[in-house]
Scaffold this motif. Structure first.
Motif, PDB file in Angstrom:
ATOM      1  N   THR A 123       0.794  -1.123  -0.084  1.00  0.00           N
ATOM      2  CA  THR A 123       0.149   0.025  -0.011  1.00  0.00           C
ATOM      3  C   THR A 123       0.862   1.178  -0.153  1.00  0.00           C
ATOM      4  O   THR A 123       0.576   2.084  -0.790  1.00  0.00           O
ATOM      5  CB  THR A 123      -0.839  -0.081   1.212  1.00  0.00           C
ATOM      6  N   LYS A 124       1.899   1.261   0.765  1.00  0.00           N
ATOM      7  CA  LYS A 124       2.841   2.679   0.666  1.00  0.00           C
ATOM      8  C   LYS A 124       3.753   2.571  -0.653  1.00  0.00           C
ATOM      9  O   LYS A 124       3.827   3.620  -1.017  1.00  0.00           O
ATOM     10  CB  LYS A 124       4.162   2.103   2.061  1.00  0.00           C
ATOM     11  N   LEU A 125       4.076   1.292  -1.200  1.00  0.00           N
ATOM     12  CA  LEU A 125       4.453   1.644  -2.341  1.00  0.00           C
ATOM     13  C   LEU A 125       3.597   2.309  -3.657  1.00  0.00           C
ATOM     14  O   LEU A 125       4.282   3.071  -4.456  1.00  0.00           O
ATOM     15  CB  LEU A 125       4.988   0.002  -2.869  1.00  0.00           C
ATOM     16  N   GLN A 126       2.610   1.652  -3.464  1.00  0.00           N
ATOM     17  CA  GLN A 126       1.700   2.272  -4.499  1.00  0.00           C
ATOM     18  C   GLN A 126       1.150   3.463  -4.044  1.00  0.00           C
ATOM     19  O   GLN A 126       1.258   4.456  -5.000  1.00  0.00           O
ATOM     20  CB  GLN A 126       0.273   1.380  -4.057  1.00  0.00           C
ATOM     21  N   LYS A 127       1.163   4.026  -2.888  1.00  0.00           N
ATOM     22  CA  LYS A 127       1.017   5.446  -2.599  1.00  0.00           C
ATOM     23  C   LYS A 127       2.049   6.656  -3.179  1.00  0.00           C
ATOM     24  O   LYS A 127       1.848   7.462  -3.806  1.00  0.00           O
ATOM     25  CB  LYS A 127       0.754   5.938  -1.171  1.00  0.00           C
ATOM     26  N   ALA A 128       3.391   5.845  -2.880  1.00  0.00           N
ATOM     27  CA  ALA A 128       4.664   6.373  -3.097  1.00  0.00           C
ATOM     28  C   ALA A 128       4.700   6.553  -5.011  1.00  0.00           C
ATOM     29  O   ALA A 128       5.215   7.668  -5.491  1.00  0.00           O
ATOM     30  CB  ALA A 128       5.898   5.940  -2.641  1.00  0.00           C
ATOM     31  N   TYR A 129       4.162   5.539  -5.508  1.00  0.00           N
ATOM     32  CA  TYR A 129       4.073   5.474  -6.948  1.00  0.00           C
ATOM     33  C   TYR A 129       3.273   6.465  -7.464  1.00  0.00           C
ATOM     34  O   TYR A 129       3.513   7.268  -8.496  1.00  0.00           O
ATOM     35  CB  TYR A 129       3.676   4.045  -7.480  1.00  0.00           C
ATOM     36  N   ASN A 130       2.043   6.811  -6.915  1.00  0.00           N
ATOM     37  CA  ASN A 130       1.220   7.684  -7.410  1.00  0.00           C
ATOM     38  C   ASN A 130       1.612   9.022  -7.116  1.00  0.00           C
ATOM     39  O   ASN A 130       1.257   9.943  -7.842  1.00  0.00           O
ATOM     40  CB  ASN A 130      -0.199   7.378  -6.685  1.00  0.00           C
ATOM     41  N   LYS A 131       2.499   9.192  -6.274  1.00  0.00           N
ATOM     42  CA  LYS A 131       2.926  10.258  -5.711  1.00  0.00           C
ATOM     43  C   LYS A 131       4.161  10.931  -6.803  1.00  0.00           C
ATOM     44  O   LYS A 131       4.272  12.076  -7.203  1.00  0.00           O
ATOM     45  CB  LYS A 131       3.646  10.469  -4.411  1.00  0.00           C
ATOM     46  N   TYR A 132       4.982  10.139  -7.314  1.00  0.00           N
ATOM     47  CA  TYR A 132       6.320  10.335  -7.901  1.00  0.00           C
ATOM     48  C   TYR A 132       6.363  10.209  -9.533  1.00  0.00           C
ATOM     49  O   TYR A 132       7.126  10.639 -10.168  1.00  0.00           O
ATOM     50  CB  TYR A 132       7.351   9.585  -7.382  1.00  0.00           C
ATOM     51  N   LYS A 133       5.204   9.239  -9.921  1.00  0.00           N
ATOM     52  CA  LYS A 133       5.079   8.813 -11.247  1.00  0.00           C
ATOM     53  C   LYS A 133       5.058   9.977 -12.396  1.00  0.00           C
ATOM     54  O   LYS A 133       4.317  10.870 -11.813  1.00  0.00           O
ATOM     55  CB  LYS A 133       4.004   8.192 -11.589  1.00  0.00           C
ATOM     56  N   ILE A 134       5.695   9.923 -13.626  1.00  0.00           N
ATOM     57  CA  ILE A 134       5.561  10.958 -14.371  1.00  0.00           C
ATOM     58  C   ILE A 134       4.437  10.653 -15.408  1.00  0.00           C
ATOM     59  O   ILE A 134       3.975  11.486 -16.143  1.00  0.00           O
ATOM     60  CB  ILE A 134       6.905  10.841 -15.214  1.00  0.00           C
ATOM     61  N   TYR A 135       4.226   9.408 -15.632  1.00  0.00           N
ATOM     62  CA  TYR A 135       3.395   8.625 -16.703  1.00  0.00           C
ATOM     63  C   TYR A 135       2.515   7.769 -15.858  1.00  0.00           C
ATOM     64  O   TYR A 135       2.731   7.393 -14.483  1.00  0.00           O
ATOM     65  CB  TYR A 135       4.034   7.989 -17.708  1.00  0.00           C
TER      66      TYR A 135
END
Length: 309
Positions: A123-135
Motif C-alpha cells: 500500500t505504501k509502495l503504491q501510494k509513493a508510485y502515485n506520488k512520483y510517477k511521471i506517466y
C-alpha cells in the motif's frame, strides 16, 4: 618476584594486544556483494567461510558488538583490513535490496514483486508510485536496481523513478528529442515490448506502427490490452468488445494515451529508430518470430499458414 610477575603479565597483555591488532589489520580479499543470512555472527561466519573468508571467535565477538543485519551488502572495495570489512558488512548504509524490473512488465506486478521480495508494504509502495510517477505506466526503465535498505517505501520508489528518468533524459538528449516529446516513443516502445518476439523484431514492428499511424489505420494489436493487471491475460474477443480505454487499439484510433508497460532502452531505441519498410501487418509465426506483410491479402495468407499447423 612481584616484579617478574608484573613483567610477565605486561608481556602477556602485550602479546594479546599485538595478536588482536594483527588479526583485525590483516588484509583480506573481498567481493562486492554479500547476502548475510541473518544477524547472528555464527551464521555470518559460516556463510563467509564459503566465500573464502574465515572469521574466528574474536571476529564474531566484534560482529556481535557491531550488530550486522540480514540482507544484501555492497562493498566498493576488493581488499580491506578485516576490521574495516566487519564494519562495512555491519554498516546499514551499505545494505541494499534488489529490485529487478523485467521489460514488458506492468507496474501493477512490479510493485507486488518488490513488496514480496524486499519486505515492503504494498500500500505504501503504491501510494509513493502515485506520488512520483511521471506517466501512468512506464516509469521504471527495465534493469536490476540496488535500493539502499534504509530507504522507506516512499524514498525507494522515488529512487527507482529518479534513476529511470535520468536514463530517459539521456536518450532524449542523445537523440535531440525534447523530454516532453519522449512520451510518444515510450508508448510505442511499450507496445513493442508486448508484441515483439525478440529484440531484432522491434524495429520491424515499430515500422508497422508508424506505417499504420501514417495511413490513419487502427493499430489493432493485442499487446496494448495487456496493461495493468491484465499484463499476463490472454486477450479475448469479449475484452476487445468491452474495453473502452485508449489501450484498446482495435477501437481507439492512434496510440494509447499512456505507455502499456515498463520498457527497456532497447525497445525505446527501436521506437525512435524504426526500420524503413512498407509493412502494415504482422502475425505470429511461432514463439520466436512473426511474418510481416504489406497487404491484407498476404496477411490473410500468412494467417492461413499458421492455421494449418
Amino acid at each position: 618476584m612481584a616484579k617478574k610477575i608484573t613483567l610477565a603479565i605486561f608481556a602477556t597483555i602485550l602479546i594479546i594486544l599485538v595478536a588482536i591488532y594483527t588479526n583485525f589489520t590483516s588484509q583480506i580479499e573481498v567481493k562486492h556483494n554479500y547476502k548475510l543470512p541473518s544477524n547472528n555472527p555464527k551464521d555470518i561466519a559460516s556463510y563467509l567461510k564459503d566465500k573464502n573468508i574465515t572469521l574466528n571467535l574474536l571476529d564474531q565477538i566484534a560482529l556481535n558488538y557491531l550488530k550486522p543485519q540480514k540482507g544484501w551488502v555492497y562493498i566498493n572495495k576488493t581488499k580491506l583490513p578485516k576490521y574495516q570489512f566487519l564494519k562495512a558488512i555491519s554498516n546499514p548504509y551499505n545494505h541494499y535490496k534488489i529490485a529487478t524490473i523485467i521489460p514488458g512488465e506492468t507496474s501493477y506486478f512490479v510493485l507486488r514483486d518488490i513488496a514480496k521480495k524486499s519486505d515492503y508494504n504494498l500500500t505504501k509502495l503504491q501510494k509513493a508510485y502515485n506520488k512520483y510517477k511521471i506517466y501512468q505506466e512506464g516509469n521504471f526503465v527495465a534493469n536490476t536496481y540496488h535500493i539502499p535498505a534504509y530507504l522507506s517505501e516512499d524514498k525507494a520508489i522515488k529512487y527507482l523513478i529518479t534513476q529511470s528518468i535520468k536514463e530517459y533524459k539521456k536518450v532524449a538528449t542523445k537523440n535531440n528529442i525534447n523530454f516532453k516529446d519522449l512520451k510518444k516513443y515510450i508508448i510505442i516502445a511499450s507496445i513493442l515490448e508486448k508484441e515483439a518476439a525478440n529484440k531484432n523484431e522491434m524495429p520491424l514492428i515499430a515500422s508497422v506502427i508508424y506505417n499504420r499511424l501514417k495511413k490513419k489505420m487502427r493499430l489493432q494489436v493485442d499487446g496494448s490490452l495487456n496493461y495493468g493487471k491484465f499484463s499476463h491475460t490472454k486477450v479475448t474477443p469479449q475484452q476487445i468488445k468491452n474495453d473502452k480505454t485508449t489501450y484498446n487499439t482495435y477501437k481507439h484510433k492512434g496510440l494509447p494515451k499512456e505507455p502499456v508497460c515498463n520498457i527497456s532502452l532497447t525497445s525505446l531505441k527501436a521506437a525512435i529508430h524504426p526500420a524503413q519498410t512498407d509493412f502494415l501487418y504482422f502475425v505470429k509465426k511461432d514463439n520466436k518470430s512473426h511474418r510481416f506483410s504489406k497487404t491484407f491479402k498476404k496477411h490473410r495468407e500468412n494467417i492461413k499458414l499458421i492455421e494449418q499447423f
